[in-house]
Structures are given as C-alpha cells and as structure tokens.
Write an enzyme that holds these catalytic residues in place. Structure first.
Site, PDB file in Angstrom:
ATOM      1  N   ALA A  63       0.864  -1.180   0.000  1.00  0.00           N
ATOM      2  CA  ALA A  63       0.000   0.000   0.000  1.00  0.00           C
ATOM      3  C   ALA A  63       0.904   1.235   0.000  1.00  0.00           C
ATOM      4  CB  ALA A  63      -0.875  -0.020   1.240  1.00  0.00           C
ATOM      5  N   GLY A 102       0.420  -5.088   0.593  1.00  0.00           N
ATOM      6  CA  GLY A 102      -0.693  -5.044  -0.358  1.00  0.00           C
ATOM      7  C   GLY A 102      -0.313  -5.638  -1.707  1.00  0.00           C
ATOM      8  N   GLU A 105      -0.739  -9.197  -1.375  1.00  0.00           N
ATOM      9  CA  GLU A 105      -2.182  -9.458  -1.245  1.00  0.00           C
ATOM     10  C   GLU A 105      -2.866  -9.438  -2.623  1.00  0.00           C
ATOM     11  OE1 GLU A 105      -2.524  -6.463   1.932  1.00  0.00           O
ATOM     12  OE2 GLU A 105      -3.603  -7.994   3.053  1.00  0.00           O
ATOM     13  N   GLU A 125       3.766  -5.863   7.084  1.00  0.00           N
ATOM     14  CA  GLU A 125       2.963  -4.801   7.704  1.00  0.00           C
ATOM     15  C   GLU A 125       3.269  -4.605   9.186  1.00  0.00           C
ATOM     16  OE1 GLU A 125       1.872  -6.914   5.493  1.00  0.00           O
ATOM     17  OE2 GLU A 125       0.402  -6.001   4.150  1.00  0.00           O
TER      18      GLU A 125
HETATM   19  N1  3HC Z   1       4.615   3.444   0.113  1.00  0.00           N
HETATM   20  C1  3HC Z   1       5.128   4.639  -0.190  1.00  0.00           C
HETATM   21  N2  3HC Z   1       6.444   4.842  -0.421  1.00  0.00           N
HETATM   22  C2  3HC Z   1       7.253   3.783  -0.356  1.00  0.00           C
HETATM   23  C3  3HC Z   1       6.781   2.494  -0.052  1.00  0.00           C
HETATM   24  C4  3HC Z   1       5.396   2.336   0.194  1.00  0.00           C
HETATM   25  N3  3HC Z   1       4.863   1.140   0.476  1.00  0.00           N
HETATM   26  N4  3HC Z   1       7.823   1.646  -0.048  1.00  0.00           N
HETATM   27  C5  3HC Z   1       8.906   2.369  -0.365  1.00  0.00           C
HETATM   28  N5  3HC Z   1       8.563   3.652  -0.544  1.00  0.00           N
HETATM   29  C6  3HC Z   1       9.451   4.760  -0.943  1.00  0.00           C
HETATM   30  C7  3HC Z   1      10.495   5.043   0.113  1.00  0.00           C
HETATM   31  O1  3HC Z   1      10.012   5.942   1.085  1.00  0.00           O
HETATM   32  C8  3HC Z   1      11.612   5.653  -0.720  1.00  0.00           C
HETATM   33  O2  3HC Z   1      11.247   6.987  -0.970  1.00  0.00           O
HETATM   34  P1  3HC Z   1      12.383   8.122  -1.085  1.00  0.00           P
HETATM   35  O3  3HC Z   1      13.241   7.710  -2.239  1.00  0.00           O
HETATM   36  O4  3HC Z   1      11.611   9.353  -1.285  1.00  0.00           O
HETATM   37  O5  3HC Z   1      13.122   8.074   0.225  1.00  0.00           O
HETATM   38  C9  3HC Z   1      11.514   4.898  -2.048  1.00  0.00           C
HETATM   39  O6  3HC Z   1      10.188   4.318  -2.063  1.00  0.00           O
HETATM   40  C10 3HC Z   1      12.517   3.775  -2.192  1.00  0.00           C
HETATM   41  O7  3HC Z   1      12.453   2.968  -1.028  1.00  0.00           O
HETATM   42  P2  3HC Z   1      13.765   2.394  -0.326  1.00  0.00           P
HETATM   43  O8  3HC Z   1      14.761   3.480  -0.171  1.00  0.00           O
HETATM   44  O9  3HC Z   1      13.316   1.671   0.877  1.00  0.00           O
HETATM   45  O10 3HC Z   1      14.268   1.403  -1.452  1.00  0.00           O
HETATM   46  P3  3HC Z   1      14.906  -0.037  -1.298  1.00  0.00           P
HETATM   47  O11 3HC Z   1      15.168  -0.493  -2.671  1.00  0.00           O
HETATM   48  O12 3HC Z   1      16.004  -0.022  -0.299  1.00  0.00           O
HETATM   49  O13 3HC Z   1      13.750  -0.965  -0.673  1.00  0.00           O
HETATM   50  C11 3HC Z   1      11.545  -1.877  -0.459  1.00  0.00           C
HETATM   51  C12 3HC Z   1      12.579  -1.199  -1.383  1.00  0.00           C
HETATM   52  C13 3HC Z   1      12.054  -3.257  -0.032  1.00  0.00           C
HETATM   53  C14 3HC Z   1      10.269  -2.031  -1.221  1.00  0.00           C
HETATM   54  C15 3HC Z   1      11.351  -1.023   0.797  1.00  0.00           C
HETATM   55  O14 3HC Z   1      11.079   0.302   0.396  1.00  0.00           O
HETATM   56  C16 3HC Z   1      10.217  -1.448   1.682  1.00  0.00           C
HETATM   57  O15 3HC Z   1      10.394  -2.326   2.493  1.00  0.00           O
HETATM   58  N6  3HC Z   1       9.068  -0.785   1.556  1.00  0.00           N
HETATM   59  C17 3HC Z   1       7.944  -0.995   2.428  1.00  0.00           C
HETATM   60  C18 3HC Z   1       7.240  -2.274   2.140  1.00  0.00           C
HETATM   61  C19 3HC Z   1       6.052  -2.411   3.046  1.00  0.00           C
HETATM   62  O16 3HC Z   1       6.133  -2.237   4.239  1.00  0.00           O
HETATM   63  N7  3HC Z   1       4.908  -2.756   2.463  1.00  0.00           N
HETATM   64  C20 3HC Z   1       3.705  -2.890   3.219  1.00  0.00           C
HETATM   65  C21 3HC Z   1       2.998  -1.588   3.228  1.00  0.00           C
HETATM   66  S1  3HC Z   1       1.568  -1.604   4.261  1.00  0.00           S
HETATM   67  C22 3HC Z   1       0.425  -2.424   3.349  1.00  0.00           C
HETATM   68  O17 3HC Z   1       0.687  -2.858   2.270  1.00  0.00           O
HETATM   69  C23 3HC Z   1      -0.922  -2.514   3.985  1.00  0.00           C
HETATM   70  C24 3HC Z   1      -1.793  -3.483   3.269  1.00  0.00           C
HETATM   71  O18 3HC Z   1      -1.766  -4.704   3.916  1.00  0.00           O
HETATM   72  C25 3HC Z   1      -3.197  -2.992   3.230  1.00  0.00           C
END
Ligand code: 3HC
Ligand code: NAI
Length: 698
Positions: A63, A102, A105, A125
C-alpha cells in the site's frame, strides 16, 4: 493520471495490466483506480486470461504508506482485491523484485502466481504497526497453512521465490531474465491448458497441527512482541480463518486493520520508516557532490571495536587489514574475530566455506607501511587524545594523499584529532556501536573541515556494510552518548532518592526500553565510565551521581563480566538478581550525600528518564548537531534500545505534546532546583508558535 500509472493492453488472447508507479509501484489511489478501470475493460474484451505485472525494479511493494493518515479514497484496496479474485477469467500475477504487503495481497487474490528467481515475497505490515489489511491474513493461511502464514506475518520477513514455490505460494518459478516475457509464455500455456478461475478465498484452511496450537504460539511470541498491538490481532485473524469463510474473515480483518492504522504505534512506526530513509540523505552538502571509491580498508586497533568493524567490511566483501602494536595483540584480536565467526557457523548464519572466504579477506600487520595504499582507515585505538593524535600523525605520514581517515572515538573532539594531520578535510568520525558487527547504527561525525565528498562517501559506504548511518556534528558524545548522559544521571539520582535498580529497570522495560539503564550499565561494564571519569580528571566518588558506580567498580563489581554490578548474575543463566549488598550501599551513599529517600512511583521514573532525553535532544537540534528530529530518533532507536513503536524521543515528545513536556520539565525544575530541567529554548520556541518538533523537518 490513472492511465499513466496503469496500462491495459490485449496481446493475443492475454489481457495485460501493467503497473508503472515508480519507485516501488506502491498501491496509490491512482493505481487502485487504474486497476479497476483495466479490470472493467478486460471483463468484456476477447482476453482469455488476465496477467498483472509491473514495470521497473519491482512488483508492487505494498500500500502507499504516505496515504495512511489521510482520508481514504475509493476504491479501497479490499475492493480492488475482491474484484481480482472474483474476476470471471483466470488472473495470473507475475512477480519480480519485492511483492510486499498489499502487493502480495494482490498476488494472493490472483488465481495463479509466478515469479522470477530473486523475487522476495512477504507481508511486512507488522513493521509498520499494521496487519495485512487486504485479505492477507485470510488468504495466506489458505495457501501455505497456519504455521508458515503466522511465521511470515509475525516476523514480517519475506521468503525467496524458491521457498515460495516449495510452500505453494507461487505456482511457477520462471526462468531468470525478463519477467514480462517469461510470464507471458506461462500465461499462454495456462490458456492452452484450459486453466480455470481458482479463487484462493474459496479454499479451506488446513487444520492447525495441534489443538492448542494458537495458544502455544501466542505464548511463544509474547516476549518478542511486547507492547505491539498487531501481532495479537494477526494470530486472532488466522485462528478466525480456520473457522470462517473469507467474507467474514475479511470483515474482521478490516476492523482490526483500521484499529491498527489509527493507533499511535503505527503512526510512530511509519515515522520510523520515513525517518530511516530521510537520515540517509544529506541536506547540507552541494548537490553535485560525488562519493569516492572505497575498495580497500584498514582498521587500527584489533580490540573490542576494531575486530567488529573489520568484520563489517569483510562480510561485505571489502578487503580489510587490521593493524596492531604487537603480534600478540593481533593474535588476540583475530582470535576473537574467528570465534565470532565460529558462533555464526554454529547458528547456521554462515557456512564454513563462506566464513573461510570472509576470513581470507582480513589481513593483519604491525607495520603501517603495509596500509599505505588503502582508500580508508578507521582508527579504533584507546580512547585517549594523545594516543589518537599520534596514530593520526602516523597515518597522515604513511597513507596515500586521498586516503580517508576516520576515528571511532566515542567522546573525543574530532576537530582536534583532524588537526594532528595535514589533511583535516579527509578526516571524519565513524562512531560504530558495540558489538560493531551486530549493531546497525553508525554516527558519521562531520568535523569542521570534513569535505562533503568524504561525508557522502561514508554515508554510502555505511549502506554497503549494512549500517544505518546518521550524520552528526562534533560535541561531547555526539548525539547518542550525549543524550545517554542525562538519562543515566537520572537513573543514578533515582537510586539515591529511593528507587531500587530493579524498580528503575522494570519501569523502563515495561515502558518499552529493550533494557533498563542499570542492566545496560552492567552489560557494557561499569569500568568504562569509571575510566572515562578518571581520564576527565574527576576524582573517584567526588560526584553524587557517579559515587555509586565508582564504589561498585572499586569493589570489583564491574557488571556482568565480573558476575556482579548493580545486580548479581547467575553464572549459568546470566540472569540478573537483586543484591541486598547493593541496596545497603545505595542507602549508605544517599546518607553521605544527605539525600532524602522516599517511595518513588514508576511514572516518575519513566518521566524523568524520557524527559532528560527529550530536553537534550532538543538542545542537540538547536545546535545543529543533528539535522532533523528524525535523525535523533534513528540514533536512539538503533543504538540504545528505545522502543520503535514509540517512534524515538523526539517523536515521543510530539506525541505527548510540547506544552505537556514543558509543563513537566518546569515542575521538575521547581521541585528539584536542578538546572538540567530548564526547558530547552527550542521547545519553548516551538510550543510558543504552536508548532511541533516534526515541523522542523527539512
Ligand atoms: N509506500 C510509499 N512509499 C514507499 C513504499 C510504500 N509502500 N515503499 C517504499 N517507498 C518509498 C520510500 O520511502 C523511498 O522513498 P524516497 O526515495 O523518497 O526516500 C523509495 O520508495 C525507495 O524505497 P527504499 O529506499 O526503501 O528502497 P529499497 O530499494 O532499499 O527498498 C523496499 C525497497 C524493499 C520495497 C522497501 O522500500 C520497503 O520495504 N518498503 C515498504 C514495504 C512495506 O512495508 N509494504 C507494506 C505496506 S503496508 C500495506 O501494504 C498494507 C496493506 O496490507 C493494506
Ligand atoms: P580496546 O581496548 O578493546 O581496543 C583498543 C585496541 O587498540 C587494543 O587492542 C590496543 O592494543 C590497540 N592499540 C592501542 N594503540 C594502538 C596503536 N597505536 N596502533 C594500533 N593499535 C593500537 O578498546 P575498544 O573498546 O575497542 O575502543 C576503541 C575505540 O572505540 C575507543 O575510542 C572507544 O571509545 C571507541 N568505542 C568503544 C565502544 C565500546 O563499547 N567498547 C563503542 C563505540 C566506540
């Protein structure tokens, strides 16, 4: 906008939805709306199968976290997911990079899943104080069983594509290479084979292995997940999935998800996510600054820190040379390094072959001439200015002109160390934390003359060796240890005023700290502070708040390593036990210093320790020693066991409200007369303007 981030195309009889929302294809509103529109189109065209794939470096990484906290916009993710699962034609998800949250998912709602090698699939998450909120808690157990589903969701750790195939999480491991091409071929094969729709939600969850499985699981993770809301909900939801249909399950999941999303701890953890990424970015260097190549490294001193630092580079495949004053010291240092790797092999973290390769990357010498050609030197000798300056003079004379010289000093003035060289612009502080091969935090200290490219080089290098680097300025103790000082001082005063070590530690641990301050002292060794006070010319027992620690050291109670400190330690289990001898000693010292003893409540303990951190953190920000409040938080979270779900001391101050913080500080100032409680001017200023610390973000 939605056309740009999601495209739909009919290729033969395959309908292809392509999401292109850099950097990580997060499921923003535009993506959700775009996918819905594409599904509508595909529903009525001639496609026989729908393929969902992503452009760029990754499948959907989750998400869009930036949208949490804003008013939700339709269509929500659960609606998109339902539309995918209920789609009348087979849907195939093609994964590469990371399919997270997400994103996974979406894939779980598809009828078939394939991935290229190297893909990582996970529901992380929990790291954001959330649970999978778009069917993940209900569909994952239907595909991989309750045990694996819980393991993946509670740890938040992704699995590899190979493991996903074994688990039945994907149906096909594609050939390495272009995911689009390989997925299209698989899609054509599915059509040829007459593959049917196959909704995951229609499956039944396999029964758990034992009748008391969920209760046992709950008890098993209680300690590790202390303070967090989401893990308990995840277990509840998986248990629910065993007994109810997907519709009921998703209804409960949504309720629990919204509760988590609106919780202070999720707000804190989201802050941590963005703060961690922000702190890697330097704001105060010219935009065209370029990092310098670092291909070889030397570490001076093979003691506690030097050995660990060498391991960090060796683990990352960067050749490193350890330098010591004698072969005997080298042998001792290398012995510790080797035994650390032995432990890793024992625990299955590395294979013996990997360790052999890593160890081959660590050289050692007693002759500085051997390191004349390295790109970077990190000094980790005794914490003594004269010794360090002498080492830097030698390095300056020996190392090539563009070699970067870093010091791992904990407290000393990096400007003065740099001044011992003819190249102060090449000198930088690199404050690793102990054990250096384990702890993620690295304070990169920018001295007065440090060149921007040197600073940038170190920040990038930190990432290469798996560290979270925070740029800080020069002051006594930089960010972390400077804040620790006031915190530790309050712990000592509380003891003299009537609290016991176990009460102070228990109160802080119940509040969320990984370990209370006195237990930390015992772990680190009380002799470190003792020596540092003597080095600063402070006479033993001449200061109220260190009289107890000085006395303990002189009684040879150095902490865990000598079996006793503030506590007594069981030699077998290493478990701490309160010690009546210490209780009596505290009372004696309190009497000597004429401190009135009283019953102290846990709330006062938590208040005094956390307010000490907040007030010093604000001073650090005002002085520009840290660039952002989030930087201070990242230091404290990664170096000092501050609970992540409280977001760090600065985030916590904003959560309390700066007016409240100031009120509490002023009350303590009045009560105790101690000038340490004078509210930091920055707090007063921000509160006066109705602002928060977070508003200082660059
Ligand atoms: N939403 C918005 N922005 C995100 C994002 C997300 N889910 N994931 C990454 N970004 C952004 C980061 O803030 C960063 O922005 P910036 O360049 O402005 O600082 C950019 O994307 C690149 O991210 P990273 O620097 O972390 O890049 P990496 O290549 O090192 O890692 C990644 C990539 C493994 C995808 C890592 O970003 C990550 O772990 N992201 C989060 C994943 C996550 O937690 N997903 C679950 C979200 S909650 C959800 O999905 C709820 C659902 O169940 C309803
Ligand atoms: P240590 O005493 O374990 O190791 C120091 C090593 O340096 C010794 O092996 C000594 O033989 C060697 N040495 C001394 N002079 C030398 C010289 N001229 N050339 C080569 N080697 C020399 O000390 P420790 O704990 O590793 O600390 C090193 C530095 O790291 C200090 O500045 C300390 O403040 C800092 N530090 C220590 C932390 C800790 O928890 N121990 C945490 C973070 C920083």
């Amino acid at each position: 906008m939605s056309e740009a981030v999601v495209q739909y195309q009919l290729v033969g009889d395959i309908g292809i939805i392509r999401i292109d929302n850099p950097p990580v294809n997060a499921l923003s509103h535009a993506v959700r709306a775009g996918v819905m529109a594409a599904l509508d189109q595909a529903r009525t065209d001639n496609s026989k199968l729908l393929l969902i794939a992503c452009a760029g470096r990754t499948f959907i990484a989750g998400a869009d976290i930036t949208e949490f906290g804003q008013t939700p916009r339709e269509p929500g993710l659960p609606a998109v997911i339902a539309a995918i699962e209920n789609f009348p034609k087979p849907v195939l998800a093609a994964l590469h990079g990371t399919a997270l949250g997400g994103g996974l998912e979406v894939a779980l709602a598809a009828h078939y899943r394939c991935a290229v090698p190297g893909t990582r699939l996970g529901l992380p998450e929990v790291n954001l104080g959330l649970l999978p909120g778009a069917g993940g808690t209900q569909r994952l157990p239907r595909l991989v069983g309750v045990e694996t589903a819980l393991e993946m969701m509670i740890s938040g750790t992704p699995v590899t594509a190979g493991r996903a195939l074994e688990l039945g999480l994907i149906d096909r491991l594609l050939e390495d290479g272009d995911v689009a091409e390989a997925a299209e071929a698989y899609a054509r094969q599915l059509v040829a084979d007459g593959a049917a729709v196959r909704p995951t939600g229609a499956r039944v969850v396999a029964a758990p292995p034992t009748a008391d499985f969920f209760d046992t699981y709950r008890a098993g993770i209680a300690r590790k997940t202390r303070g967090l809301i989401a893990p308990g909900f995840i277990i509840e939801l998986v248990e629910f999935a065993c007994l109810h249909d997907i519709e009921q399950g998703q209804k409960l999941e949504r309720e629990r998800f919204v509760e988590c999303r609106n919780s202070p701890q999720s707000a804190a953890l989201r802050h941590v996510f963005f703060a961690e990424r922000a702190c890697a970015k330097l704001t105060n260097i010219p935009a065209d600054t370029r990092a310098l190549p670092v291909k070889t490294v030397a570490v001076i001193g093979a003691g506690t820190m030097g050995g660990g630092i060498a391991m960090c580079f060796a683990n990352a495949g960067i050749p490193v040379t350890l330098v010591e004053t004698s072969q005997e010291n080298l042998d001792r240092g290398l012995g510790v390094v080797r035994s650390n790797y032995e432990t890793s092999v024992g625990r299955g973290r590395y294979t013996r072959q990997q360790v052999d390769t890593i160890l081959a990357g660590i050289r050692s010498t007693t002759d500085y001439a051997d390191i004349a050609g390295v790109d970077l030197v990190i000094e980790a000798v005794f914490e003594n200015m004269a010794v360090k300056q002498e080492v830097f003079r030698k390095l300056d004379a020996t190392c090539k002109a563009d070699c970067i010289l870093a010091t791992n000093t904990s407290y000393l003035d990096v400007n003065a160390i740099a001044a011992a060289t003819g190249r102060p612009e090449r000198v930088v502080g690199a404050h690793f934390f102990s054990p250096a091969n384990v702890m993620k935090l690295l304070e990169v200290v920018r001295a007065e003359k440090t060149a921007p490219e040197v600073l940038l080089t170190f920040m990038q290098l930190a990432k290469t060796i798996g560290k979270i680097a925070v740029a800080v300025g020069v002051c006594h103790g930089f960010v972390g240890n400077r804040m620790l000082k006031g915190y530790a001082r309050q712990a000592q005063l509380l003891l003299l005023e009537g609290a016991s070590p176990e009460q102070v530690d228990a109160a802080m641990e119940a509040w969320g700290m990984a370990m209370g301050p006195l237990a930390v002292g015992d772990l680190a060794g009380l002799d470190i502070g003792y020596r540092s006070r003597r080095d600063q010319g402070i006479e033993s027992r001449s200061v109220k708040e260190s009289a107890l620690a000085d006395t303990l050291v002189e009684m040879e109670r150095l902490g865990q390593k000598s079996g006793a400190g503030y506590y007594r330690y069981d030699p077998e289990t290493r478990r701490r036990q309160p010690d009546p001898e210490v209780t009596a000693l505290i009372a004696d010292i309190a009497a000597q210093w004429h401190v009135d003893r009283r019953a102290i409540g846990d709330e006062e303990i938590v208040d005094r320790l956390t307010l000490a951190l907040i007030n010093e953190g604000a001073a650090i920000l005002a002085e520009g020693i840290a660039a952002r409040p989030g930087d201070v938080d990242i230091v404290y979270l990664n170096g000092y066991g501050f609970p992540k779900w409280r977001g760090g001391p600065m985030f916590h101050a904003d959560s309390l409200g700066l007016e409240t913080v100031i009120g509490k500080l002023q009350a303590l100032r009045e009560l105790t007369g101690d000038p340490c409680w004078e509210p930091a001017p920055l707090l007063l200023q921000l509160a006066g303007e109705g602002r928060t610390l977070a508003s200082l973000k660059l």
